[in-house]
Design a protein around this motif. Structure first.
Motif, mmCIF file in Angstrom:
data_model
loop_
_atom_site.group_PDB
_atom_site.id
_atom_site.type_symbol
_atom_site.label_atom_id
_atom_site.label_comp_id
_atom_site.label_asym_id
_atom_site.label_seq_id
_atom_site.Cartn_x
_atom_site.Cartn_y
_atom_site.Cartn_z
ATOM 1 N N GLY A 228 -65.333 -20.504 -74.777
ATOM 2 C CA GLY A 228 -63.913 -20.211 -74.908
ATOM 3 C C GLY A 228 -63.463 -20.216 -76.358
ATOM 4 N N ILE A 229 -63.959 -21.206 -77.136
ATOM 5 C CA ILE A 229 -63.588 -21.265 -78.550
ATOM 6 C C ILE A 229 -64.121 -20.053 -79.306
ATOM 7 C CG2 ILE A 229 -63.962 -22.557 -80.687
ATOM 8 C CD1 ILE A 229 -63.944 -25.113 -78.990
ATOM 9 N N LEU A 230 -65.371 -19.656 -79.025
ATOM 10 C CA LEU A 230 -65.956 -18.494 -79.704
ATOM 11 C C LEU A 230 -65.194 -17.213 -79.368
ATOM 12 C CD1 LEU A 230 -69.798 -19.165 -79.369
ATOM 13 C CD2 LEU A 230 -68.433 -19.207 -81.456
ATOM 14 N N LEU A 231 -64.825 -17.033 -78.106
ATOM 15 C CA LEU A 231 -64.078 -15.840 -77.719
ATOM 16 C C LEU A 231 -62.704 -15.815 -78.385
ATOM 17 C CD1 LEU A 231 -64.928 -15.615 -73.898
ATOM 18 C CD2 LEU A 231 -65.846 -14.207 -75.736
ATOM 19 N N TYR A 232 -62.062 -16.978 -78.444
ATOM 20 C CA TYR A 232 -60.740 -17.049 -79.073
ATOM 21 C C TYR A 232 -60.828 -16.745 -80.570
ATOM 22 C CZ TYR A 232 -56.383 -19.051 -80.808
ATOM 23 O OH TYR A 232 -55.191 -19.245 -81.434
ATOM 24 N N LEU A 233 -61.831 -17.326 -81.260
ATOM 25 C CA LEU A 233 -61.989 -17.077 -82.695
ATOM 26 C C LEU A 233 -62.334 -15.621 -82.969
ATOM 27 C CD1 LEU A 233 -63.943 -20.274 -83.798
ATOM 28 C CD2 LEU A 233 -61.519 -19.763 -84.152
ATOM 29 N N THR A 234 -63.152 -15.031 -82.115
ATOM 30 C CA THR A 234 -63.488 -13.607 -82.292
ATOM 31 C C THR A 234 -62.251 -12.737 -82.137
ATOM 32 O OG1 THR A 234 -65.702 -14.045 -81.401
ATOM 33 C CG2 THR A 234 -64.972 -11.753 -81.450
ATOM 34 N N LYS A 235 -61.440 -13.053 -81.136
ATOM 35 C CA LYS A 235 -60.218 -12.282 -80.918
ATOM 36 C C LYS A 235 -59.279 -12.402 -82.108
ATOM 37 C CE LYS A 235 -56.337 -11.891 -77.705
ATOM 38 N NZ LYS A 235 -55.720 -12.448 -76.471
ATOM 39 N N ARG A 236 -59.082 -13.627 -82.634
ATOM 40 C CA ARG A 236 -58.190 -13.826 -83.776
ATOM 41 C C ARG A 236 -58.731 -13.127 -85.024
ATOM 42 N NH1 ARG A 236 -54.334 -17.842 -83.669
ATOM 43 N NH2 ARG A 236 -53.811 -16.896 -85.693
ATOM 44 N N PHE A 237 -60.042 -13.172 -85.234
ATOM 45 C CA PHE A 237 -60.642 -12.559 -86.422
ATOM 46 C C PHE A 237 -60.418 -11.049 -86.424
ATOM 47 C CE2 PHE A 237 -64.355 -10.427 -88.278
ATOM 48 C CZ PHE A 237 -64.228 -10.846 -89.592
ATOM 49 N N PHE A 238 -60.713 -10.392 -85.304
ATOM 50 C CA PHE A 238 -60.556 -8.936 -85.257
ATOM 51 C C PHE A 238 -59.088 -8.532 -85.272
ATOM 52 C CE2 PHE A 238 -64.976 -9.058 -83.892
ATOM 53 C CZ PHE A 238 -65.490 -7.965 -84.547
ATOM 54 N N LYS A 281 -65.512 -5.580 -81.370
ATOM 55 C CA LYS A 281 -65.026 -6.831 -80.783
ATOM 56 C C LYS A 281 -65.577 -7.018 -79.368
ATOM 57 C CE LYS A 281 -60.850 -6.991 -79.195
ATOM 58 N NZ LYS A 281 -59.377 -7.005 -79.075
ATOM 59 N N PHE A 282 -65.544 -5.977 -78.566
ATOM 60 C CA PHE A 282 -66.080 -6.087 -77.206
ATOM 61 C C PHE A 282 -67.601 -6.274 -77.213
ATOM 62 C CE2 PHE A 282 -62.040 -3.931 -76.119
ATOM 63 C CZ PHE A 282 -61.593 -4.832 -75.157
ATOM 64 N N VAL A 283 -68.270 -5.726 -78.217
ATOM 65 C CA VAL A 283 -69.712 -5.966 -78.344
ATOM 66 C C VAL A 283 -69.976 -7.443 -78.621
ATOM 67 C CG1 VAL A 283 -71.745 -5.488 -79.756
ATOM 68 C CG2 VAL A 283 -70.264 -3.613 -79.054
ATOM 69 N N PHE A 284 -69.150 -8.059 -79.474
ATOM 70 C CA PHE A 284 -69.286 -9.490 -79.738
ATOM 71 C C PHE A 284 -69.020 -10.299 -78.473
ATOM 72 C CE2 PHE A 284 -69.418 -8.500 -84.193
ATOM 73 C CZ PHE A 284 -70.023 -9.602 -84.788
ATOM 74 N N TYR A 285 -67.995 -9.909 -77.709
ATOM 75 C CA TYR A 285 -67.735 -10.578 -76.430
ATOM 76 C C TYR A 285 -68.969 -10.537 -75.527
ATOM 77 C CZ TYR A 285 -62.678 -10.778 -77.359
ATOM 78 O OH TYR A 285 -61.444 -11.055 -77.876
ATOM 79 N N PHE A 286 -69.558 -9.360 -75.451
ATOM 80 C CA PHE A 286 -70.728 -9.185 -74.588
ATOM 81 C C PHE A 286 -71.887 -10.060 -75.061
ATOM 82 C CE2 PHE A 286 -74.789 -7.020 -73.823
ATOM 83 C CZ PHE A 286 -74.774 -6.984 -72.436
ATOM 84 N N ILE A 287 -72.122 -10.111 -76.373
ATOM 85 C CA ILE A 287 -73.229 -10.916 -76.897
ATOM 86 C C ILE A 287 -73.007 -12.400 -76.595
ATOM 87 C CG2 ILE A 287 -74.361 -11.673 -79.018
ATOM 88 C CD1 ILE A 287 -73.878 -8.859 -80.137
ATOM 89 N N ILE A 288 -71.777 -12.866 -76.778
ATOM 90 C CA ILE A 288 -71.482 -14.283 -76.512
ATOM 91 C C ILE A 288 -71.723 -14.615 -75.049
ATOM 92 C CG2 ILE A 288 -69.635 -15.997 -76.454
ATOM 93 C CD1 ILE A 288 -68.457 -14.574 -78.934
ATOM 94 N N LEU A 289 -71.205 -13.772 -74.156
ATOM 95 C CA LEU A 289 -71.383 -14.027 -72.721
ATOM 96 C C LEU A 289 -72.839 -13.869 -72.303
ATOM 97 C CD1 LEU A 289 -68.228 -12.210 -71.313
ATOM 98 C CD2 LEU A 289 -68.581 -14.664 -71.567
ATOM 99 N N ILE A 314 -81.040 -7.008 -67.984
ATOM 100 C CA ILE A 314 -80.427 -6.480 -69.211
ATOM 101 C C ILE A 314 -81.464 -6.227 -70.298
ATOM 102 C CG2 ILE A 314 -78.759 -6.976 -71.036
ATOM 103 C CD1 ILE A 314 -77.171 -8.577 -69.002
ATOM 104 N N LEU A 315 -82.387 -7.163 -70.473
ATOM 105 C CA LEU A 315 -83.328 -7.046 -71.583
ATOM 106 C C LEU A 315 -84.471 -6.085 -71.306
ATOM 107 C CD1 LEU A 315 -83.625 -10.729 -72.839
ATOM 108 C CD2 LEU A 315 -82.307 -8.865 -73.810
ATOM 109 N N ASP A 316 -84.889 -5.965 -70.043
ATOM 110 C CA ASP A 316 -86.010 -5.065 -69.738
ATOM 111 C C ASP A 316 -85.708 -3.612 -70.102
ATOM 112 O OD1 ASP A 316 -87.461 -7.188 -68.968
ATOM 113 O OD2 ASP A 316 -87.493 -6.750 -66.823
ATOM 114 N N PRO A 317 -84.505 -3.068 -69.715
ATOM 115 C CA PRO A 317 -84.213 -1.694 -70.174
ATOM 116 C C PRO A 317 -84.152 -1.569 -71.698
ATOM 117 C CG PRO A 317 -82.754 -2.307 -68.374
ATOM 118 C CD PRO A 317 -83.470 -3.549 -68.794
#
Length: 590
Positions: A228-238, A281-289, A314-317
């Protein structure tokens, strides 16, 4: 021993009918108790017989073993031969097992998604899968017991069969075939399986203890808070970055220009940059999750397999795409080399065409006007050759689908572009025939116009009435074409007009009047004197043709109009009536 057993069974079979007869003869009221006593004795005797037979078998096996160990010296060679036969038989079994080992994986014995070991051999009517299912249930019951003691998990041997049991309950039976499959002895295999079962049950019970569950829940809560903290900081940064881009005057304050043309303006660039930042930003969200969800799933043993499956999905493709890209790199490098070399060659050819067009480079027999179209033809053929060289290196070029699509497109183009190809060929022929050039006045068919554009497919003409006419090159090639400008500017173009005069007037007078009217016309040259042809003698009049020379073929319509007006005014002034003035007839004066 066997003889005694057969005698005992025979006596029982003889005595049993006798008791039956006795019971039938003395089957009187009050004698049922005697019959019951007899049946009980017979049952006791049968049970005793079974126990004796088992003891006899055990004793016979022990006796045979002792005989083998303490046999006479005379039987040593026979014993050695039997040992050799056993070793040969075991070797054949091992060879057979090694042959089929690569073709089977065995039935897995699993505890909570963790494979403990595998069973390959059957036991009596039970297949390896049946044995594995039974072992799974027994091991799971050990895990589910309220109390589990490692000392109660024992290895027992009876009747040539080694078993792993817990408090008298058999968990797994191990045979010599299982040992052969494992490439070890029965004792070692049983000890290994007992240790694996014991350690797995203890480890799983320890993992699912109340203390560990509390620790795992705490870890899961900590992961949720961190995510949650990482998602919030990413949102504020972008959001901060996007706000800076919108408000800044110096960042992206100019568009993209090529010379004086602005391809993309400043607003479009800002809009594109903002959309790109949102996508990142959405790519960062995806990486975090993506990295946090498997970590959370691995906390609990029951969901650990879900984390592995999620990563595979996800990783095999991605791994497959990366491997394909790595495998494709040699072909990609070849394509890049071909393209680079082709561009260098095309630049050199273009330089030659420009030099020939500027007349800086002259080639005997090669006209200046041929430089540009020749370069276009060579460029087209060269690009086609480059595509042929690149085609085998394209991904999927060897598949049937790719080849089928290529054939379909080829047939489609060949059927749909037959007229275009004929016009292109006609355009090439017209280029090297040079019947006309841009800004020439020509007549093709019934159309007279100024050539404003000529390409490989069509030619465009502009008529005197400013009509833009497009004519296919194949039509021009198959019809006669008159060029008024090719030699009209150098040798002169003859503009003609035909008049009919009655016979009462002198021929020389008529000719002088026609020449006088031609010389008065603007655009008619005086370097070449106009001349008159008497064409024919009609029934009531004679036909005369005046030929006036001009070096301005681009103004021929206006010059001809002035010529006709001057003829009309001149003959009117002299009082000679004109019976007919025919349409313009244009000829080139050589």
């Amino acid at each position: 021993m066997k003889l005694q057993r057969h005698i005992l069974i025979t006596l029982i079979c003889l005595i049993y009918p006798a008791f039956g007869l006795f019971s039938q003869e003395n089957s009187e009221p009050g004698k049922d108790s005697l019959w019951n006593d007899v049946q009980a004795k017979i049952g006791l005797l049968e049970r005793q017989r079974v126990q004796d037979s088992l003891k006899i078998d055990i004793l016979s096996q022990e006796l045979q073993h002792l005989i083998m160990l303490r046999g006479d010296f005379d039987n040593t060679e026979n014993d050695q031969s039997k040992v050799n036969q056993d070793s040969v038989l075991n070797k054949q079994k091992l060879d057979y097992i090694e042959k089929i080992r690569s073709k089977t994986e065995g039935a897995p014995v699993v505890l909570e998604n963790d494979t403990l070991f595998r069973i390959f051999a059957s036991l009596g009517p039970y297949t390896p899968i049946d044995r594995a299912k039974s072992a799974n249930l027994k091991i799971k019951s050990l895990y589910e017991k309220t109390f589990f003691t490692s000392d109660s998990l024992k290895i027992e041997t009876s009747f040539n069969t080694t078993t792993i049991s817990y408090e008298g309950d058999i968990i797994q039976a191990i045979t010599d075939i299982d040992a052969l499959w494992a490439g070890t002895t029965i004792e070692n295999l049983a000890d290994e399986h007992r240790k694996v079962i014991n350690d797995s049950v203890l480890e799983l019970r320890n993992k699912n203890s109340l203390k560990n569950k509390a620790i795992r829940l705490t870890e899961l809560l900590f992961i949720f808070v961190c995510v949650g903290i990482l998602l919030y900081l990413t949102k504020r940064f972008f959001r901060f970055i996007i706000k800076k881009v919108n408000k800044s005057v110096t960042i992206l304050n100019q568009g993209i220009k090529v010379r004086n043309y602005e391809i993309i303006n400043r607003k479009q660039i800002r809009r594109s940059v903002i959309k790109t930042l949102k996508l990142i930003k959405f790519v960062f969200y995806f990486i975090i999750l993506f990295f946090s969800i498997p970590i959370a799933l691995r906390i609990f043993p029951a969901t650990e397999i879900w984390a592995t499956e999620l990563q595979k999905v996800i990783l095999d493709p991605l791994q497959s795409a990366f491997d394909s890209l790595v495998d494709y790199m040699p072909s990609l490098i070849k394509i890049i080399i071909i393209i680079v070399v082709a561009r260098l060659i095309l630049r050199w050819l273009r330089f030659l065409s420009i030099e020939i067009e500027r007349e800086s480079l002259t080639i005997k027999g090669f006209h200046q006007e041929w430089a540009k179209p020749t370069y276009a033809i060579i460029r087209f053929l060269f690009i086609f050759l480059v595509l042929i060289l690149i085609f085998p290196h394209l991904p999927g070029s060897g598949t049937a689908a790719f080849q089928g699509i290529s054939v379909f497109l080829g047939v489609l183009l060949s059927l749909g572009s037959s007229s275009a190809i004929s016009n292109a060929i006609a355009g090439i022929l017209l280029t090297y025939m040079q019947p006309f050039k841009p800004n020439d006045w020509i007549k093709t068919g019934n159309i007279i116009g100024l050539v404003i554009k000529k390409d490989s497919i069509v030619t465009r003409l502009k008529t005197i009435n400013n009509e833009d006419v497009t004519i296919p090159n194949s039509t021009i090639l198959t019809n006669p074409t008159i060029n008024f400008s090719s030699i009209g500017k150098t040798d002169g173009l003859a503009l003609t007009a035909i008049v009919k005069i009655q016979y009462g007037y002198d021929e020389r007078t008529v000719s002088n009047l026609l020449i006088s009217a031609a010389l008065k016309t603007s655009g008619v040259t005086k370097r070449i004197s106009p001349y008159v042809f008497q064409l024919e003698l009609n029934e009531y009049n004679a036909s005369y043709e005046i030929n006036a020379i001009t070096f301005e073929p681009e103004n021929m319509f206006f010059i001809k109009s002035d010529l006709v007006k001057n003829i009309h005014n001149t003959f009117l002034k002299e009082g000679i009536p004109l019976q007919s003035v025919q349409p313009v007839k244009v000829e080139v004066k050589k």
